[in-house]
Design a protein around this motif. Structure first.
Motif, mmCIF file in Angstrom:
data_model
loop_
_atom_site.group_PDB
_atom_site.id
_atom_site.type_symbol
_atom_site.label_atom_id
_atom_site.label_comp_id
_atom_site.label_asym_id
_atom_site.label_seq_id
_atom_site.Cartn_x
_atom_site.Cartn_y
_atom_site.Cartn_z
ATOM 1 N N LEU A 75 9.605 -2.325 -16.291
ATOM 2 C CA LEU A 75 8.221 -2.762 -16.396
ATOM 3 C C LEU A 75 7.432 -2.271 -15.196
ATOM 4 C CD1 LEU A 75 6.356 -4.511 -18.192
ATOM 5 C CD2 LEU A 75 6.846 -6.411 -16.646
ATOM 6 N N PHE A 76 6.246 -1.738 -15.480
ATOM 7 C CA PHE A 76 5.376 -1.203 -14.429
ATOM 8 C C PHE A 76 4.008 -1.862 -14.550
ATOM 9 C CE2 PHE A 76 8.398 1.981 -15.788
ATOM 10 C CZ PHE A 76 8.878 2.523 -14.607
ATOM 11 N N PHE A 77 3.493 -2.332 -13.439
ATOM 12 C CA PHE A 77 2.109 -2.811 -13.402
ATOM 13 C C PHE A 77 1.283 -1.730 -12.732
ATOM 14 C CE2 PHE A 77 3.659 -7.438 -12.808
ATOM 15 C CZ PHE A 77 3.868 -7.551 -14.165
ATOM 16 N N ILE A 78 0.166 -1.387 -13.333
ATOM 17 C CA ILE A 78 -0.725 -0.398 -12.717
ATOM 18 C C ILE A 78 -1.947 -1.158 -12.170
ATOM 19 C CG2 ILE A 78 -1.896 1.812 -13.023
ATOM 20 C CD1 ILE A 78 1.079 1.844 -13.962
ATOM 21 N N PHE A 79 -2.082 -1.151 -10.871
ATOM 22 C CA PHE A 79 -3.183 -1.859 -10.214
ATOM 23 C C PHE A 79 -4.181 -0.865 -9.662
ATOM 24 C CE2 PHE A 79 0.298 -4.950 -9.601
ATOM 25 C CZ PHE A 79 -0.335 -6.107 -9.993
ATOM 26 N N GLU A 80 -5.398 -1.336 -9.451
ATOM 27 C CA GLU A 80 -6.323 -0.535 -8.659
ATOM 28 C C GLU A 80 -5.696 -0.367 -7.274
ATOM 29 O OE1 GLU A 80 -9.995 -2.407 -7.359
ATOM 30 O OE2 GLU A 80 -9.138 -4.375 -7.764
ATOM 31 N N TYR A 81 -5.917 0.774 -6.679
ATOM 32 C CA TYR A 81 -5.286 1.079 -5.389
ATOM 33 C C TYR A 81 -6.134 0.557 -4.234
ATOM 34 C CZ TYR A 81 -3.823 3.721 -1.318
ATOM 35 O OH TYR A 81 -3.415 4.060 -0.061
ATOM 36 N N MET A 82 -5.480 -0.071 -3.278
ATOM 37 C CA MET A 82 -6.158 -0.530 -2.071
ATOM 38 C C MET A 82 -5.497 0.154 -0.875
ATOM 39 S SD MET A 82 -8.487 -2.720 -3.134
ATOM 40 C CE MET A 82 -8.949 -3.754 -1.760
ATOM 41 N N GLU A 83 -6.307 0.515 0.107
ATOM 42 C CA GLU A 83 -5.782 1.370 1.181
ATOM 43 C C GLU A 83 -4.840 0.675 2.163
ATOM 44 O OE1 GLU A 83 -9.333 3.058 2.849
ATOM 45 O OE2 GLU A 83 -9.653 4.315 1.082
ATOM 46 N N HIS A 84 -5.117 -0.590 2.469
ATOM 47 C CA HIS A 84 -4.324 -1.287 3.488
ATOM 48 C C HIS A 84 -4.063 -2.714 3.055
ATOM 49 C CE1 HIS A 84 -5.784 1.933 6.099
ATOM 50 N NE2 HIS A 84 -6.994 1.638 5.680
ATOM 51 N N GLU A 129 -0.053 -9.920 4.164
ATOM 52 C CA GLU A 129 0.442 -8.784 3.358
ATOM 53 C C GLU A 129 -0.133 -8.810 1.946
ATOM 54 O OE1 GLU A 129 2.309 -10.692 5.285
ATOM 55 O OE2 GLU A 129 4.215 -9.736 5.824
ATOM 56 N N ASN A 130 -0.518 -9.981 1.485
ATOM 57 C CA ASN A 130 -1.036 -10.090 0.122
ATOM 58 C C ASN A 130 -2.559 -10.032 0.066
ATOM 59 O OD1 ASN A 130 1.483 -10.172 -0.981
ATOM 60 N ND2 ASN A 130 1.615 -12.417 -1.036
ATOM 61 N N LEU A 131 -3.172 -9.730 1.189
ATOM 62 C CA LEU A 131 -4.624 -9.546 1.207
ATOM 63 C C LEU A 131 -4.873 -8.053 1.414
ATOM 64 C CD1 LEU A 131 -5.468 -12.646 3.399
ATOM 65 C CD2 LEU A 131 -5.729 -12.423 0.919
ATOM 66 N N LEU A 132 -5.310 -7.396 0.359
ATOM 67 C CA LEU A 132 -5.455 -5.936 0.401
ATOM 68 C C LEU A 132 -6.885 -5.582 0.793
ATOM 69 C CD1 LEU A 132 -3.450 -5.018 -2.837
ATOM 70 C CD2 LEU A 132 -2.610 -5.348 -0.504
ATOM 71 N N VAL A 133 -7.002 -4.531 1.573
ATOM 72 C CA VAL A 133 -8.307 -4.183 2.139
ATOM 73 C C VAL A 133 -8.581 -2.690 1.948
ATOM 74 C CG1 VAL A 133 -9.682 -4.140 4.266
ATOM 75 C CG2 VAL A 133 -8.063 -6.010 3.897
ATOM 76 N N LYS A 139 -9.273 -8.011 -1.193
ATOM 77 C CA LYS A 139 -8.879 -8.538 -2.511
ATOM 78 C C LYS A 139 -7.527 -9.230 -2.395
ATOM 79 C CE LYS A 139 -11.387 -4.990 -4.959
ATOM 80 N NZ LYS A 139 -11.885 -4.893 -6.335
ATOM 81 N N ILE A 140 -7.415 -10.332 -3.092
ATOM 82 C CA ILE A 140 -6.155 -11.076 -3.092
ATOM 83 C C ILE A 140 -5.198 -10.414 -4.093
ATOM 84 C CG2 ILE A 140 -5.089 -13.331 -3.499
ATOM 85 C CD1 ILE A 140 -7.864 -14.587 -2.935
ATOM 86 N N ALA A 141 -3.953 -10.228 -3.655
ATOM 87 C CA ALA A 141 -2.960 -9.586 -4.537
ATOM 88 C C ALA A 141 -1.699 -10.439 -4.619
ATOM 89 C CB ALA A 141 -2.615 -8.208 -3.982
ATOM 90 N N ASP A 142 -0.756 -9.971 -5.390
ATOM 91 C CA ASP A 142 0.568 -10.562 -5.578
ATOM 92 C C ASP A 142 0.513 -11.954 -6.200
ATOM 93 O OD1 ASP A 142 3.202 -11.087 -5.708
ATOM 94 O OD2 ASP A 142 3.576 -11.071 -3.555
#
Ligand SMILES: Nc1ncnc2c1ncn2[C@@H]1O[C@H](COP(=O)(O)OP(=O)(O)OP(=O)(O)O)[C@@H](O)[C@H]1O
Length: 384
Positions: A75-84, A129-133, A139-142
């Motif tokens: 299974l693969f999730f495709i997310f919008e990419y965040m740089e950091h 680590e779960n806050l992508l910037v 953006k909140i992730a995970d």
């Protein structure tokens, strides 16, 4: 998955490895999360908390799940990419953040949380680590541990990374609320000032001890669970006096220190909700800055035909633990069989003439499910 060219590994988490990838059809850079366990049926995928939560949560400060692909039982999730992520940023930060920068991060995190909590979810694993910037946008992730607020306690399984774990969770309370996310917000806010974790416990007991060292002993009357602490830690609480936070974060205003103390209240009931915290950002974001086409569209997508209700199946087993979650009726809806262009999508939205923006938005936020094994030979698109 042949549409994606993997570029580099971004992270290796408990549930999956995350890669930066390039979509050779759309020329888009994305983040691909490859789940570690196998998925033999689509239903299992649909029952995953991460899928369920992200299908419901559509907000500029919550990372977007663009697509879910199952191929060869993987299974693969495709997310919008965040740089950091915020952890990397803090680690590399050479100077303290200005209060303006901290307010901006906080405001965005809180807006994401207001949306999440308002929609009946709590995250349970908020950490840097779960806050992508990307370019100051957060953006909140995970959402692997996210669950519904109205799901039935007791909550017994592992929750949240230790340093950001609320005392009621450390004390193994089987009932907790969205206030556990607010504790983590307080710990993250403190870390934004000091650039190092405020409660860096080395074990669960040490975690409680570190919290006591900063906050002082819990108030036995207003936080009855505090009695459990004395059983766990062999120390006399009267010996521990609180640290003056202004001493360890001289760059923080008294309002910021006060907010940290409120958020990190021993008693969950005393913590402010995400909605109650106002961090006074001069120009709060009203739309997703990383998604230019969606400017000025705040409304929820118009949903059309019902495709799928998650029904009454038990929730997914996270790390093999079966959970007694009562799934809510999903608002996942099928709009149309997949089409790649927005024009085609729009044709399938009958109320387009009434609400053009909403229709465009729903087409843009389509969640495309592909079954490359051919079990479901058609290719369908879900909007949320
Ligand atoms: N959309 C994204 N864009 C860029 N990097 C990402 C993205 N999603 C995740 N990452 C990176 O991958 C790391 C692991 O991702 P994630 O936390 O979703 O996986 P996990 O297996 O659930 O991890 P954990 O063990 O922390 O629960 C993140 O800390 C982040 O650095």
């Amino acid at each position: 998955m042949e549409r994606y060219k993997i570029l580099e590994e971004l992270g290796d988490g408990t549930c999956g490895s995350v890669f930066k990838a390039f979509n050779i059809e759309t020329f888009e850079i994305v983040a691909v999360k490859k789940m570690k366990r196998k998925f033999y049926f689509w239903e299992e995928c649909m029952n995953l908390r991460e899928v369920k939560a992200l299908c419901k949560l559509n907000h500029p400060n919550i990372v977007k799940l663009k697509e879910v692909v199952r191929e060869n039982d993987e299974l693969f999730f495709i997310f919008e990419y965040m740089e950091h992520n915020l952890y990397q940023i803090m680690k590399e930060q050479q100077r303290p953040f200005s209060e303006g920068e901290i307010r901006s991060f906080m405001s965005q995190m809180l807006q994401g949380l207001v949306h999440m909590h308002g929609n009946g979810y709590f995250h349970r694993d908020l950490k840097p680590e779960n806050l992508l910037v990307t370019k100051d946008f957060l953006k909140i992730a995970d959402f692997g541990l996210a669950r519904e607020v109205l799901s039935m306690p007791p909550y017994t399984e592992y929750v949240s990374t230790r340093w950001y774990r609320a005392p009621e969770v450390l004390l193994q309370s089987s009932y907790y609320t969205t206030a556990i996310d607010m504790w983590a917000v307080g710990a993250i806010l403190a870390e934004l000032f000091t650039l190092s974790p405020i409660f860096p416990g080395e074990s669960e007991i040490d975690q409680l001890y570190k919290i006591c060292c900063v906050l002082g002993a819990p108030d036995w009357i207003s936080f009855p669970e505090a009695t459990n602490i004395s059983r766990l830690i062999n120390i006399s609480y009267s010996d521990i006096s609180p640290t003056n936070l202004s001493d360890i974060m001289p760059n923080a205003s008294s309002e910021a220190v006060d907010l940290i103390l409120q958020l990190c209240s021993w008693d969950p009931l005393r913590r402010p909700t995400a909605e109650q915290v106002d961090v006074h950002v001069p120009h709060p974001l009203l739309c997703d800055p990383l998604e230019p086409r969606l400017n000025n569209m705040g409304a929820k997508p118009n949903l059309e035909l019902n495709l799928w209700d998650f029904g009454t199946e038990p929730d997914d087993c996270f790390l093999g633990l079966t959970l007694a979650v009562k799934p809510s009726a999903s608002n996942l809806e099928m709009v149309h069989t997949v089409s790649q262009s927005m024009e085609e999508d729009i044709l399938f939205c009958p109320r387009l003439n009434d609400h053009p923006e909403q229709s465009v938005r729903s087409s843009t936020h389509q969640l495309e499910f592909r079954n490359l094994l051919g079990l479901q030979s058609h290719h369908c698109s879900l909007t949320f």
